[in-house]
Design a protein around this motif. Sequence first.
Motif, PDB file in Angstrom:
ATOM      1  N   UNK A  90      26.789 -14.641  19.994  1.00  0.00           N
ATOM      2  CA  UNK A  90      27.480 -13.436  19.543  1.00  0.00           C
ATOM      3  C   UNK A  90      27.215 -13.239  18.060  1.00  0.00           C
ATOM      4  N   UNK A  91      26.801 -12.025  17.709  1.00  0.00           N
ATOM      5  CA  UNK A  91      26.550 -11.670  16.318  1.00  0.00           C
ATOM      6  C   UNK A  91      27.628 -10.673  15.918  1.00  0.00           C
ATOM      7  N   UNK A  92      28.227 -10.895  14.761  1.00  0.00           N
ATOM      8  CA  UNK A  92      29.291 -10.021  14.289  1.00  0.00           C
ATOM      9  C   UNK A  92      28.805  -8.601  14.063  1.00  0.00           C
ATOM     10  N   UNK A  93      29.723  -7.664  13.893  1.00  0.00           N
ATOM     11  CA  UNK A  93      29.329  -6.268  13.687  1.00  0.00           C
ATOM     12  C   UNK A  93      28.567  -6.093  12.381  1.00  0.00           C
ATOM     13  N   UNK A  94      27.659  -5.109  12.365  1.00  0.00           N
ATOM     14  CA  UNK A  94      26.883  -4.848  11.152  1.00  0.00           C
ATOM     15  C   UNK A  94      27.796  -4.329  10.043  1.00  0.00           C
ATOM     16  N   UNK A  95      28.753  -3.519  10.393  1.00  0.00           N
ATOM     17  CA  UNK A  95      29.732  -3.023   9.431  1.00  0.00           C
ATOM     18  C   UNK A  95      31.008  -3.830   9.666  1.00  0.00           C
ATOM     19  N   UNK A  96      31.301  -4.734   8.723  1.00  0.00           N
ATOM     20  CA  UNK A  96      32.422  -5.645   8.889  1.00  0.00           C
ATOM     21  C   UNK A  96      33.747  -4.895   8.923  1.00  0.00           C
ATOM     22  N   UNK A  97      34.819  -5.608   9.274  1.00  0.00           N
ATOM     23  CA  UNK A  97      36.118  -4.980   9.536  1.00  0.00           C
ATOM     24  C   UNK A  97      36.703  -4.297   8.302  1.00  0.00           C
ATOM     25  N   UNK A  98      36.649  -4.934   7.141  1.00  0.00           N
ATOM     26  CA  UNK A  98      37.278  -4.354   5.946  1.00  0.00           C
ATOM     27  C   UNK A  98      36.554  -3.088   5.489  1.00  0.00           C
ATOM     28  N   UNK A  99      35.229  -3.105   5.353  1.00  0.00           N
ATOM     29  CA  UNK A  99      34.553  -1.845   5.000  1.00  0.00           C
ATOM     30  C   UNK A  99      34.735  -0.759   6.062  1.00  0.00           C
ATOM     31  N   UNK A 100      34.775  -1.159   7.339  1.00  0.00           N
ATOM     32  CA  UNK A 100      34.981  -0.176   8.401  1.00  0.00           C
ATOM     33  C   UNK A 100      36.378   0.436   8.298  1.00  0.00           C
ATOM     34  N   UNK A 101      37.381  -0.406   7.967  1.00  0.00           N
ATOM     35  CA  UNK A 101      38.745   0.107   7.817  1.00  0.00           C
ATOM     36  C   UNK A 101      38.835   1.051   6.622  1.00  0.00           C
ATOM     37  N   UNK A 102      38.159   0.696   5.542  1.00  0.00           N
ATOM     38  CA  UNK A 102      38.159   1.586   4.364  1.00  0.00           C
ATOM     39  C   UNK A 102      37.469   2.902   4.694  1.00  0.00           C
ATOM     40  N   UNK A 103      36.355   2.826   5.413  1.00  0.00           N
ATOM     41  CA  UNK A 103      35.635   4.035   5.806  1.00  0.00           C
ATOM     42  C   UNK A 103      36.506   4.901   6.702  1.00  0.00           C
ATOM     43  N   UNK A 104      37.184   4.287   7.655  1.00  0.00           N
ATOM     44  CA  UNK A 104      38.073   5.041   8.553  1.00  0.00           C
ATOM     45  C   UNK A 104      39.190   5.711   7.769  1.00  0.00           C
ATOM     46  N   UNK A 105      39.803   4.930   6.877  1.00  0.00           N
ATOM     47  CA  UNK A 105      40.883   5.481   6.066  1.00  0.00           C
ATOM     48  C   UNK A 105      40.390   6.668   5.236  1.00  0.00           C
ATOM     49  N   UNK A 106      39.222   6.516   4.632  1.00  0.00           N
ATOM     50  CA  UNK A 106      38.688   7.587   3.788  1.00  0.00           C
ATOM     51  C   UNK A 106      38.354   8.826   4.609  1.00  0.00           C
ATOM     52  N   UNK A 107      37.822   8.619   5.809  1.00  0.00           N
ATOM     53  CA  UNK A 107      37.502   9.755   6.675  1.00  0.00           C
ATOM     54  C   UNK A 107      38.786  10.483   7.063  1.00  0.00           C
ATOM     55  N   UNK A 108      39.828   9.706   7.417  1.00  0.00           N
ATOM     56  CA  UNK A 108      41.096  10.328   7.794  1.00  0.00           C
ATOM     57  C   UNK A 108      41.750  11.033   6.604  1.00  0.00           C
ATOM     58  N   UNK A 109      41.641  10.452   5.402  1.00  0.00           N
ATOM     59  CA  UNK A 109      42.220  11.083   4.208  1.00  0.00           C
ATOM     60  C   UNK A 109      41.472  12.364   3.827  1.00  0.00           C
ATOM     61  N   UNK A 110      40.199  12.405   4.169  1.00  0.00           N
ATOM     62  CA  UNK A 110      39.435  13.604   3.833  1.00  0.00           C
ATOM     63  C   UNK A 110      39.708  14.746   4.815  1.00  0.00           C
ATOM     64  N   UNK A 111      40.505  14.488   5.852  1.00  0.00           N
ATOM     65  CA  UNK A 111      40.895  15.539   6.780  1.00  0.00           C
ATOM     66  C   UNK A 111      40.068  15.606   8.044  1.00  0.00           C
ATOM     67  N   UNK A 112      39.127  14.719   8.213  1.00  0.00           N
ATOM     68  CA  UNK A 112      38.309  14.718   9.424  1.00  0.00           C
ATOM     69  C   UNK A 112      38.876  13.726  10.450  1.00  0.00           C
ATOM     70  N   UNK A 113      38.411  13.827  11.669  1.00  0.00           N
ATOM     71  CA  UNK A 113      38.851  12.912  12.727  1.00  0.00           C
ATOM     72  C   UNK A 113      37.967  11.676  12.754  1.00  0.00           C
ATOM     73  N   UNK A 114      38.526  10.582  13.209  1.00  0.00           N
ATOM     74  CA  UNK A 114      37.773   9.334  13.418  1.00  0.00           C
ATOM     75  C   UNK A 114      37.670   9.138  14.927  1.00  0.00           C
ATOM     76  N   UNK A 115      36.539   9.479  15.516  1.00  0.00           N
ATOM     77  CA  UNK A 115      36.447   9.491  16.982  1.00  0.00           C
ATOM     78  C   UNK A 115      36.314   8.113  17.627  1.00  0.00           C
ATOM     79  N   UNK A 116      36.161   7.064  16.847  1.00  0.00           N
ATOM     80  CA  UNK A 116      35.887   5.746  17.428  1.00  0.00           C
ATOM     81  C   UNK A 116      37.115   4.858  17.507  1.00  0.00           C
ATOM     82  N   UNK A 117      38.297   5.420  17.422  1.00  0.00           N
ATOM     83  CA  UNK A 117      39.503   4.618  17.613  1.00  0.00           C
ATOM     84  C   UNK A 117      39.588   4.196  19.078  1.00  0.00           C
ATOM     85  N   UNK A 118      39.945   2.934  19.291  1.00  0.00           N
ATOM     86  CA  UNK A 118      40.096   2.458  20.664  1.00  0.00           C
ATOM     87  C   UNK A 118      41.458   2.902  21.186  1.00  0.00           C
ATOM     88  N   UNK A 119      41.485   3.267  22.461  1.00  0.00           N
ATOM     89  CA  UNK A 119      42.751   3.664  23.058  1.00  0.00           C
ATOM     90  C   UNK A 119      43.636   2.432  23.204  1.00  0.00           C
TER      91      UNK A 119
END
Length: 165
Positions: free
Chosen positions: A57-86
């Motif tokens: 198993x190889x970890x994700x290319x975009x690690x959890x902390x940068x991905x969380x920051x990216x998600x937060x920034x996308x949501x703060x900018x007013x756009x949707x984050x389509x990759x949230x898990x249900x």
Amino acid sequence: AGRASSTSSRVSRQSLDMEYAAALAKELFKKLPKVAQRNGGLPACLESTICEKTHRIVGPALKAMPAAKLRRDVLLSGRDWPWDKERKIVEPREPKGHKRDRERDARWIKIEATMEKMDDIIAEFRQSQKPKPKSAIDDALDKFLLTKREQLKRKRRLLQRQTNK
């Protein structure tokens, strides 16, 4: 006066945070296409994969902390984050409780069934406890090993048992 300055400082901090988030989002979006091109898009960058050569198993290319920051920034900018898990909706279960409470009825049924057979069980036990006739070897050993007082006690006990029958 002190409260007014603290609320205005909060507002300024929030606006600074928004500006920082926008700047960080731009910075992450600049880096993102390289990672996304190597790994087949953003959703693939966020998930672990299995290496074809080593089958590990190889970890994700975009690690959890940068991905969380990216998600937060996308949501703060007013756009949707389509990759949230249900998220699963978990219904609360009834507590199991104590085992003694769950099995109480079955235990009483078992006890009642055994109580019906109790007379037979007692008779069988008494039959197994009846004295067996002594052999000559046992008598010789008793005379050799027991004192006279113990021999008398044993004889009296045997006589009492025979008279009680």
